[in-house]
Design a protein around this motif. Structure first.
Motif, PDB file in Angstrom:
ATOM      1  N   GLU A   8       0.721  -1.244  -0.253  1.00 25.27           N
ATOM      2  CA  GLU A   8       0.461  -0.002   0.274  1.00 25.27           C
ATOM      3  C   GLU A   8       0.813   1.126  -0.193  1.00 25.27           C
ATOM      4  OE1 GLU A   8      -2.625  -0.200   2.842  1.00 25.27           O
ATOM      5  OE2 GLU A   8      -3.788  -1.816   2.152  1.00 25.27           O
ATOM      6  N   TYR A   9       1.881   0.759   0.527  1.00 27.47           N
ATOM      7  CA  TYR A   9       3.367   2.439   0.329  1.00 27.47           C
ATOM      8  C   TYR A   9       4.256   1.918  -0.084  1.00 27.47           C
ATOM      9  CZ  TYR A   9       3.604   0.729   5.091  1.00 27.47           C
ATOM     10  OH  TYR A   9       4.254   0.614   6.190  1.00 27.47           O
ATOM     11  N   SER A  10       4.959   3.008   0.109  1.00 29.98           N
ATOM     12  CA  SER A  10       6.248   2.601   0.498  1.00 29.98           C
ATOM     13  C   SER A  10       7.328   3.038   1.331  1.00 29.98           C
ATOM     14  CB  SER A  10       7.280   3.016  -1.196  1.00 29.98           C
ATOM     15  OG  SER A  10       6.589   2.549  -2.615  1.00 29.98           O
ATOM     16  N   ASP A  11       8.606   2.484   1.638  1.00 25.97           N
ATOM     17  CA  ASP A  11       9.559   2.895   2.863  1.00 25.97           C
ATOM     18  C   ASP A  11      11.161   2.992   1.667  1.00 25.97           C
ATOM     19  OD1 ASP A  11      10.192   0.448   2.999  1.00 25.97           O
ATOM     20  OD2 ASP A  11       8.967  -0.226   5.133  1.00 25.97           O
ATOM     21  N   THR A  12      11.856   3.599   3.181  1.00 28.88           N
ATOM     22  CA  THR A  12      12.983   3.447   2.805  1.00 28.88           C
ATOM     23  C   THR A  12      13.546   1.785   1.817  1.00 28.88           C
ATOM     24  OG1 THR A  12      13.325   5.552   4.070  1.00 28.88           O
ATOM     25  CG2 THR A  12      15.036   4.853   3.648  1.00 28.88           C
ATOM     26  N   ARG A  13      13.643   1.369   3.004  1.00 30.55           N
ATOM     27  CA  ARG A  13      14.281   0.132   2.688  1.00 30.55           C
ATOM     28  C   ARG A  13      13.671  -0.613   1.097  1.00 30.55           C
ATOM     29  NH1 ARG A  13      13.559  -4.329   7.687  1.00 30.55           N
ATOM     30  NH2 ARG A  13      11.735  -3.785   7.046  1.00 30.55           N
ATOM     31  N   ILE A  28      10.481  -7.305 -11.127  1.00 33.97           N
ATOM     32  CA  ILE A  28      10.380  -8.154  -9.772  1.00 33.97           C
ATOM     33  C   ILE A  28       8.823  -8.744 -11.036  1.00 33.97           C
ATOM     34  CG2 ILE A  28       8.723  -8.655  -8.069  1.00 33.97           C
ATOM     35  CD1 ILE A  28      10.384  -5.007  -7.479  1.00 33.97           C
ATOM     36  N   VAL A  29       8.904  -9.893 -10.309  1.00 37.42           N
ATOM     37  CA  VAL A  29       7.970 -11.156 -11.459  1.00 37.42           C
ATOM     38  C   VAL A  29       6.704 -11.208 -11.086  1.00 37.42           C
ATOM     39  CG1 VAL A  29       8.000 -13.432 -12.426  1.00 37.42           C
ATOM     40  CG2 VAL A  29      10.624 -11.995 -12.168  1.00 37.42           C
ATOM     41  N   ASN A  30       7.180 -10.814  -9.562  1.00 39.85           N
ATOM     42  CA  ASN A  30       5.784 -10.914  -8.751  1.00 39.85           C
ATOM     43  C   ASN A  30       4.746 -10.345  -9.925  1.00 39.85           C
ATOM     44  OD1 ASN A  30       7.545 -11.271  -6.801  1.00 39.85           O
ATOM     45  ND2 ASN A  30       6.615 -11.118  -4.725  1.00 39.85           N
ATOM     46  N   TRP A  31       2.763 -11.035  -9.481  1.00 36.91           N
ATOM     47  CA  TRP A  31       2.453 -10.562  -9.930  1.00 36.91           C
ATOM     48  C   TRP A  31       1.104 -10.751  -8.523  1.00 36.91           C
ATOM     49  CZ3 TRP A  31       2.216  -8.346 -14.537  1.00 36.91           C
ATOM     50  CH2 TRP A  31       3.405  -8.110 -15.231  1.00 36.91           C
ATOM     51  N   GLY A  32       0.701  -9.279  -8.908  1.00 39.80           N
ATOM     52  CA  GLY A  32      -0.422  -8.892  -7.883  1.00 39.80           C
ATOM     53  C   GLY A  32      -0.497  -8.534  -6.835  1.00 39.80           C
ATOM     54  N   ASN A  33      -0.620  -8.811  -5.907  1.00 35.36           N
ATOM     55  CA  ASN A  33      -0.765  -7.854  -3.935  1.00 35.36           C
ATOM     56  C   ASN A  33      -1.253  -9.516  -3.474  1.00 35.36           C
ATOM     57  OD1 ASN A  33      -3.313  -8.329  -5.056  1.00 35.36           O
ATOM     58  ND2 ASN A  33      -3.891  -6.043  -3.842  1.00 35.36           N
ATOM     59  N   THR A  34      -0.645 -11.005  -3.370  1.00 31.37           N
ATOM     60  CA  THR A  34      -0.828 -11.411  -2.442  1.00 31.37           C
ATOM     61  C   THR A  34       0.582 -11.939  -1.507  1.00 31.37           C
ATOM     62  OG1 THR A  34      -1.880 -12.754  -5.135  1.00 31.37           O
ATOM     63  CG2 THR A  34      -0.538 -13.660  -2.734  1.00 31.37           C
TER      64      THR A  34
END
Length: 100
Positions: A8-13, A28-34
């Protein structure tokens, strides 16, 4: 964490990791938000990431998080890599932008 892989958001790491991925010319090959991490207290996150070169990413399919294995807070991630020597389908590149 990063919105680039479904959070839902981005952080420094997350931004530092994106910089590293971009510097290595990976995607990044990940698909979706599982969720790729789940604890019994209902804490979930997407911390399991799959990286690949552009060439391998173009022939990667069926990326998914297993719902079958419950013995760990990190479920199995599976995907298929099709024949690298055949002409891969044309898929828009999923470049990671460098955060400055």
């Amino acid at each position: 964490m990063s919105i680039e892989w479904g959070m839902e958001y981005s952080d420094t790491r997350g931004n530092e990791l994106l910089d590293m991925i971009a510097s290595l010319d990976l995607v990044i090959v990940n698909w979706g938000n599982t969720s790729t991490f789940r604890r019994a207290d209902a804490c979930e996150s997407i911390i399991g990431l799959t990286f690949a070169t552009q060439r391998v990413a173009r022939v990667t399919s069926d990326w998914s998080v297993s719902e079958d294995y419950k013995a760990s807070s990190h479920p199995y991630i599976s995907y298929s890599i099709n024949n690298l020597w055949e002409k891969p389908p044309i898929i828009p590149e999923r470049r990671i932008r460098k955060i400055t």
